[in-house]
Design a protein around this motif. Structure first.
Motif, PDB file in Angstrom:
ATOM      1  N   GLY A  45       0.940  -1.437  -0.150  1.00 17.63           N
ATOM      2  CA  GLY A  45       0.240  -0.493  -0.278  1.00 17.63           C
ATOM      3  C   GLY A  45       0.957   1.244  -0.076  1.00 17.63           C
ATOM      4  O   GLY A  45       0.402   2.131  -0.744  1.00 17.63           O
ATOM      5  N   ALA A  46       1.956   1.003   0.636  1.00 16.81           N
ATOM      6  CA  ALA A  46       2.929   2.515   0.728  1.00 16.81           C
ATOM      7  C   ALA A  46       3.413   3.011  -0.438  1.00 16.81           C
ATOM      8  O   ALA A  46       2.875   3.988  -0.691  1.00 16.81           O
ATOM      9  N   PRO A  47       3.688   2.072  -1.396  1.00 19.71           N
ATOM     10  CA  PRO A  47       4.251   2.596  -2.784  1.00 19.71           C
ATOM     11  C   PRO A  47       2.823   3.000  -3.501  1.00 19.71           C
ATOM     12  O   PRO A  47       3.266   3.865  -4.577  1.00 19.71           O
ATOM     13  N   ALA A  48       2.375   2.147  -3.583  1.00 21.11           N
ATOM     14  CA  ALA A  48       0.664   2.387  -4.081  1.00 21.11           C
ATOM     15  C   ALA A  48       0.233   3.710  -3.984  1.00 21.11           C
ATOM     16  O   ALA A  48      -0.129   4.514  -4.638  1.00 21.11           O
ATOM     17  N   LEU A  49       0.419   4.341  -2.755  1.00 21.57           N
ATOM     18  CA  LEU A  49      -0.429   5.431  -2.274  1.00 21.57           C
ATOM     19  C   LEU A  49       0.573   6.425  -2.744  1.00 21.57           C
ATOM     20  O   LEU A  49       0.017   7.495  -3.362  1.00 21.57           O
ATOM     21  N   ALA A  50       1.957   6.152  -2.670  1.00 25.82           N
ATOM     22  CA  ALA A  50       2.869   7.378  -3.039  1.00 25.82           C
ATOM     23  C   ALA A  50       2.341   7.557  -4.509  1.00 25.82           C
ATOM     24  O   ALA A  50       2.847   8.544  -5.052  1.00 25.82           O
ATOM     25  N   THR A  51       2.803   6.107  -5.663  1.00 25.40           N
ATOM     26  CA  THR A  51       2.399   6.675  -6.813  1.00 25.40           C
ATOM     27  C   THR A  51       1.271   7.229  -7.264  1.00 25.40           C
ATOM     28  O   THR A  51       1.216   7.495  -8.141  1.00 25.40           O
ATOM     29  N   ALA A  52       0.518   7.344  -6.697  1.00 26.42           N
ATOM     30  CA  ALA A  52      -1.033   7.464  -7.055  1.00 26.42           C
ATOM     31  C   ALA A  52      -1.227   8.627  -6.540  1.00 26.42           C
ATOM     32  O   ALA A  52      -2.233   9.690  -7.178  1.00 26.42           O
ATOM     33  N   HIS A  53      -0.580   9.281  -5.672  1.00 25.89           N
ATOM     34  CA  HIS A  53      -0.720  10.921  -4.753  1.00 25.89           C
ATOM     35  C   HIS A  53       0.678  11.623  -4.772  1.00 25.89           C
ATOM     36  O   HIS A  53       0.335  11.996  -4.158  1.00 25.89           O
ATOM     37  N   ALA A  54       1.209  11.205  -6.170  1.00 27.44           N
ATOM     38  CA  ALA A  54       2.324  11.393  -5.750  1.00 27.44           C
ATOM     39  C   ALA A  54       1.921  12.926  -6.253  1.00 27.44           C
ATOM     40  O   ALA A  54       1.497  13.427  -7.443  1.00 27.44           O
ATOM     41  N   PRO A  55       2.737  13.790  -5.914  1.00 24.73           N
ATOM     42  CA  PRO A  55       3.290  15.627  -7.237  1.00 24.73           C
ATOM     43  C   PRO A  55       3.202  15.479  -8.798  1.00 24.73           C
ATOM     44  O   PRO A  55       4.138  14.730  -8.724  1.00 24.73           O
ATOM     45  N   ARG A  56       2.215  16.208  -9.192  1.00 23.80           N
ATOM     46  CA  ARG A  56       2.622  16.245 -10.292  1.00 23.80           C
ATOM     47  C   ARG A  56       4.127  16.785 -10.961  1.00 23.80           C
ATOM     48  O   ARG A  56       4.394  17.230 -11.889  1.00 23.80           O
ATOM     49  N   ASP A  57       4.716  17.597  -9.810  1.00 22.66           N
ATOM     50  CA  ASP A  57       6.090  18.571  -9.953  1.00 22.66           C
ATOM     51  C   ASP A  57       6.919  17.689 -10.265  1.00 22.66           C
ATOM     52  O   ASP A  57       6.904  16.759 -10.383  1.00 22.66           O
ATOM     53  N   GLY A  58       8.458  17.649  -9.888  1.00 17.34           N
ATOM     54  CA  GLY A  58       9.790  17.046  -9.804  1.00 17.34           C
ATOM     55  C   GLY A  58       9.857  16.273  -9.161  1.00 17.34           C
ATOM     56  O   GLY A  58      10.912  15.235  -8.877  1.00 17.34           O
ATOM     57  N   ARG A  59       8.504  16.558  -7.860  1.00 17.07           N
ATOM     58  CA  ARG A  59       9.241  15.410  -6.995  1.00 17.07           C
ATOM     59  C   ARG A  59       8.481  14.638  -6.565  1.00 17.07           C
ATOM     60  O   ARG A  59       8.771  13.421  -5.493  1.00 17.07           O
ATOM     61  N   ARG A  60       7.744  14.026  -7.554  1.00 15.41           N
ATOM     62  CA  ARG A  60       7.223  12.409  -8.196  1.00 15.41           C
ATOM     63  C   ARG A  60       7.856  11.430  -7.584  1.00 15.41           C
ATOM     64  O   ARG A  60       7.694  10.373  -7.046  1.00 15.41           O
ATOM     65  N   SER A  61       8.958  11.344  -8.853  1.00 14.01           N
ATOM     66  CA  SER A  61      10.030  10.292  -7.923  1.00 14.01           C
ATOM     67  C   SER A  61      10.364  10.800  -6.915  1.00 14.01           C
ATOM     68  O   SER A  61      10.887   9.079  -6.348  1.00 14.01           O
ATOM     69  N   ALA A  62      10.959  11.775  -6.096  1.00 17.65           N
ATOM     70  CA  ALA A  62      11.679  11.341  -4.931  1.00 17.65           C
ATOM     71  C   ALA A  62      10.319  10.954  -3.536  1.00 17.65           C
ATOM     72  O   ALA A  62      10.449  10.589  -2.966  1.00 17.65           O
TER      73      ALA A  62
END
Length: 94
Positions: A45-62
């Motif tokens: 769930g942690a990586p899934a939530l991080a992928t689904a709700h990551a910001p659209r700017d350059g911080r997505r990968s971080a």
């Protein structure tokens, strides 16, 4: 043989393989332990939530990397603490 039939044959082979994968654990593995059943939802769930709700700017990968790294840090710290305990011959100092 034309390229269309080659692609169709490869796709059919891939589909047969993919259809077998969900059945493999049922025929080959022991039943999951209760610890595994409790740990799997947060670990997935942690990586899934991080992928689904990551910001659209350059911080997505971080954000994604941080979520996955957060899963690796607790076992690494635990393993290091156990190793230190074994090497020193005592308990884990808290």
């Amino acid at each position: 043989m034309d390229s269309d039939s080659t692609v169709t044959t490869r796709q059919a082979s891939a589909h047969r393989y993919a259809a077998f994968l969900p059945r493999w654990p049922a025929v080959s593995a022991e039943p999951a332990s209760w610890q595994g059943r409790l740990g799997a939802p947060p670990a997935g769930g942690a990586p899934a939530l991080a992928t689904a709700h990551a910001p659209r700017d350059g911080r997505r990968s971080a954000v994604r990397t941080g979520a996955c790294a957060g899963l690796a840090v607790p076992p690494a710290v635990t393993a290091a603490a156990i190793k230190v305990s074994v090497l020193t011959g005592g308990g884990i100092p808290l």
